[in-house]
Design a protein around this motif. Structure first.
Motif, short mmCIF file in Angstrom:
data_model
loop_
_atom_site.label_atom_id
_atom_site.label_comp_id
_atom_site.label_asym_id
_atom_site.label_seq_id
_atom_site.Cartn_x
_atom_site.Cartn_y
_atom_site.Cartn_z
N ASP A 101 -25.33 -23.42 30.35
CA ASP A 101 -26.74 -23.27 29.99
C ASP A 101 -27.37 -24.64 29.77
O ASP A 101 -28.50 -24.91 30.20
CB ASP A 101 -26.90 -22.45 28.70
CG ASP A 101 -26.43 -21.02 28.82
OD1 ASP A 101 -26.57 -20.43 29.91
OD2 ASP A 101 -25.94 -20.49 27.80
N THR B 2 -33.48 -29.31 34.65
CA THR B 2 -34.92 -29.07 34.80
C THR B 2 -35.75 -30.22 34.24
O THR B 2 -36.98 -30.16 34.27
CB THR B 2 -35.35 -27.76 34.09
OG1 THR B 2 -35.19 -27.92 32.67
CG2 THR B 2 -34.58 -26.57 34.60
N ARG C 153 -26.30 -27.58 30.99
CA ARG C 153 -26.41 -28.31 32.27
C ARG C 153 -27.65 -27.86 33.05
O ARG C 153 -28.40 -28.70 33.56
CB ARG C 153 -25.15 -28.10 33.11
CG ARG C 153 -23.95 -28.87 32.62
CD ARG C 153 -22.82 -28.89 33.64
NE ARG C 153 -22.44 -27.58 34.12
CZ ARG C 153 -21.58 -26.76 33.51
NH1 ARG C 153 -21.03 -27.13 32.36
NH2 ARG C 153 -21.27 -25.59 34.04
N ARG C 154 -27.86 -26.55 33.12
CA ARG C 154 -29.04 -26.05 33.86
C ARG C 154 -30.33 -26.48 33.18
O ARG C 154 -31.31 -26.82 33.84
CB ARG C 154 -28.96 -24.53 33.98
CG ARG C 154 -27.92 -24.07 35.00
CD ARG C 154 -27.93 -22.56 35.18
NE ARG C 154 -27.41 -21.86 34.03
CZ ARG C 154 -26.12 -21.68 33.75
NH1 ARG C 154 -25.20 -22.17 34.57
NH2 ARG C 154 -25.75 -21.02 32.68
#
Length: 83
Positions: free
Chosen positions: A54, A61, A56-57
């Motif tokens: 979570d 962004t 890393r994502r």
């Protein structure tokens, strides 16, 4: 360590709130050698989890780790009410 091998004591040692900075949650994950933390809301009820993926994502962004966990975690995702 896999989540299904955790006991109550182990789980209680990796609990943060929705307002905890992601950086603090990551530090806790590292200290406890875990890949996720359990997240509770301001009332102390289960909100969801924050996993390393979570984070890393979220960072991908363009957002930073000073943001609160609630912006990156999987709150109430896939929750099914018993009964």
């Amino acid at each position: 360590m896999h989540l299904h091998h955790l006991d109550r004591e182990a789980v209680s040692s990796v609990v943060v709130t929705t307002q905890t900075p992601i950086a603090e949650a990551l530090k806790l994950m590292s200290e406890k050698s875990m890949r996720l933390v359990v997240v509770k809301d301001e009332a102390g009820a289960f909100w969801g989890v924050l996993a390393d993926g979570d984070v890393r994502r979220f960072i991908a962004t363009g957002k930073g780790i000073d943001e609160p966990v609630k912006l990156a975690g999987s709150g109430q995702a896939g929750m099914v009410k018993a009964g």
